[in-house]
Scaffold this motif. Structure first.
Motif, PDB file in Angstrom:
ATOM      1  N   SER A  20       0.827  -1.206   0.000  1.00 39.16           N
ATOM      2  CA  SER A  20       0.000   0.000   0.000  1.00 39.16           C
ATOM      3  C   SER A  20       0.858   1.252   0.000  1.00 39.16           C
ATOM      4  O   SER A  20       1.908   1.289   0.655  1.00 39.16           O
ATOM      5  N   TRP A  34      -4.957  10.814  -6.694  1.00 38.38           N
ATOM      6  CA  TRP A  34      -3.800   9.998  -7.050  1.00 38.38           C
ATOM      7  C   TRP A  34      -3.471  10.218  -8.517  1.00 38.38           C
ATOM      8  O   TRP A  34      -4.365  10.195  -9.373  1.00 38.38           O
ATOM      9  N   LYS A  36      -0.349   9.173 -11.609  1.00 38.06           N
ATOM     10  CA  LYS A  36       0.754   8.315 -11.997  1.00 38.06           C
ATOM     11  C   LYS A  36       1.615   9.096 -12.994  1.00 38.06           C
ATOM     12  O   LYS A  36       1.093   9.730 -13.907  1.00 38.06           O
ATOM     13  N   ASN A  57     -12.870   7.754 -11.166  1.00 30.63           N
ATOM     14  CA  ASN A  57     -11.915   6.688 -11.453  1.00 30.63           C
ATOM     15  C   ASN A  57     -11.638   6.799 -12.940  1.00 30.63           C
ATOM     16  O   ASN A  57     -12.519   6.557 -13.759  1.00 30.63           O
ATOM     17  N   PHE A  64      -5.202  -1.673  -8.883  1.00 31.44           N
ATOM     18  CA  PHE A  64      -5.022  -0.474  -8.058  1.00 31.44           C
ATOM     19  C   PHE A  64      -6.341  -0.222  -7.335  1.00 31.44           C
ATOM     20  O   PHE A  64      -7.382  -0.026  -7.983  1.00 31.44           O
ATOM     21  N   SER A  65      -6.287  -0.178  -6.013  1.00 36.37           N
ATOM     22  CA  SER A  65      -7.509  -0.009  -5.231  1.00 36.37           C
ATOM     23  C   SER A  65      -7.330   1.142  -4.250  1.00 36.37           C
ATOM     24  O   SER A  65      -6.574   1.018  -3.281  1.00 36.37           O
ATOM     25  N   PRO A  66      -8.016   2.266  -4.468  1.00 34.59           N
ATOM     26  CA  PRO A  66      -7.849   3.393  -3.556  1.00 34.59           C
ATOM     27  C   PRO A  66      -8.755   3.253  -2.338  1.00 34.59           C
ATOM     28  O   PRO A  66      -9.775   2.549  -2.360  1.00 34.59           O
ATOM     29  N   ASN A  75      -5.089   6.140   0.780  1.00 33.43           N
ATOM     30  CA  ASN A  75      -4.240   4.989   0.516  1.00 33.43           C
ATOM     31  C   ASN A  75      -4.433   4.522  -0.922  1.00 33.43           C
ATOM     32  O   ASN A  75      -5.479   4.754  -1.535  1.00 33.43           O
ATOM     33  N   LEU A  76      -3.417   3.848  -1.436  1.00 31.50           N
ATOM     34  CA  LEU A  76      -3.533   3.177  -2.725  1.00 31.50           C
ATOM     35  C   LEU A  76      -3.010   1.767  -2.532  1.00 31.50           C
ATOM     36  O   LEU A  76      -1.821   1.552  -2.311  1.00 31.50           O
ATOM     37  N   HIS A  77      -3.933   0.803  -2.564  1.00 27.78           N
ATOM     38  CA  HIS A  77      -3.573  -0.593  -2.365  1.00 27.78           C
ATOM     39  C   HIS A  77      -3.201  -1.213  -3.714  1.00 27.78           C
ATOM     40  O   HIS A  77      -3.904  -1.013  -4.709  1.00 27.78           O
ATOM     41  N   TYR A  89       4.259   7.627  -8.220  1.00 24.14           N
ATOM     42  CA  TYR A  89       2.853   7.823  -7.852  1.00 24.14           C
ATOM     43  C   TYR A  89       2.760   9.043  -6.951  1.00 24.14           C
ATOM     44  O   TYR A  89       3.353   9.097  -5.879  1.00 24.14           O
ATOM     45  N   CYS A  91       0.460  11.917  -4.916  1.00 25.81           N
ATOM     46  CA  CYS A  91      -0.786  12.250  -4.241  1.00 25.81           C
ATOM     47  C   CYS A  91      -0.912  13.769  -4.226  1.00 25.81           C
ATOM     48  O   CYS A  91       0.107  14.484  -4.153  1.00 25.81           O
TER      49      CYS A  91
END
Lengths: 113, 113
Positions: A20, A34, A36, A57, A64-66, A75-77, A89, A91
């Motif tokens: 994460s 988020w 990239k 999204n 990628f799971s925010p 968070n970004l999982h 990445y 933020c």
């Protein structure tokens, strides 16, 4: 000193790992983002949270799971990433989605082996 | 299709002289523009912005000019200082929905002492 703090600064992970990325701001901002950024390319938007709810999204793959646990944290999982996901990445946060500008953290440099 | 273009990948300027960084855009719906500065290993730092109702905005040594008919904006730094050496990104967005910034590819400015 940036007011948006991202951890870790660097992350190396294998394609089967789960990790994460974390982002924190204490400016009372209610919009968080988020991005990239690939080498020698501009930042590209991934997700937008407004008042802790996912509002945008940008067709990001489900690996990628925010998550926005509270108004200060984002968070970004990451799970089952591909080598092409290696990037910086970033933020960012802003007072609200419609109140700009966005303030960026220093980013997490992610390398996928 | 690159909607925001910075055609000069790099620029060198003598200390004390003017630095002029240029940005062109193609989307006539853009009406809010920003400049960010980025040092290596850091996130983008907001410098200055301008909305389409203005043609000039000034903040200290930094001035942004907007020519809507030409779809062109520029950032002037006067006088340039060695600490200004960085990559400069312009970004554009539409209102409403100002969250989505479209970034240019950046111009690397080097200020020579």
């Amino acid at each position: 000193d940036t007011e948006v703090t991202q951890t870790p600064k660097h992350l190396v992970m294998g394609m089967t790992n789960k990790k994460s990325l974390k982002c924190e701001q204490h400016m009372g901002h209610r919009a968080m983002y988020w991005y990239k950024q690939k080498a020698k390319k501009p930042p590209e938007l991934m997700f937008v949270y407004s008042y802790e709810k996912l509002s945008i999204n940008e067709s990001v793959p489900s690996r990628f799971s925010p998550e926005c646990p509270n108004s200060s944290l984002l968070n970004l999982h990451l799970h089952a990433l591909q080598p092409e996901d290696s990037a910086l990445y970033l933020c960012a946060s802003s007072q609200e989605v419609r109140v700009q500008p966005q303030h960026f953290g220093d980013g997490t440099r992610l390398s996928i082996l | 299709d690159q909607q925001v273009k910075q055609n000069s990948p790099s620029l060198s300027v003598q200390e004390g002289r003017i630095s002029i960084l240029n940005c062109d855009y193609t989307n006539s719906m853009f009406d809010y523009f920003l400049w960010y500065k980025k040092y290596p290993a850091e996130g983008p730092t907001f410098l200055i912005s301008i909305s389409s109702i203005k043609d000039k905005n000034e903040d200290g040594r930094f001035t942004v000019f907007l020519n809507k008919s030409a779809k062109h904006l520029s950032l002037h730094i006067v006088p340039s200082q060695p600490g200004d050496s960085a990559v400069y990104f312009c970004a554009a967005s539409e209102t409403p929905g100002t969250y989505k910034y479209i970034f240019g590819t950046g111009t690397r400015l080097k200020v020579l002492a």
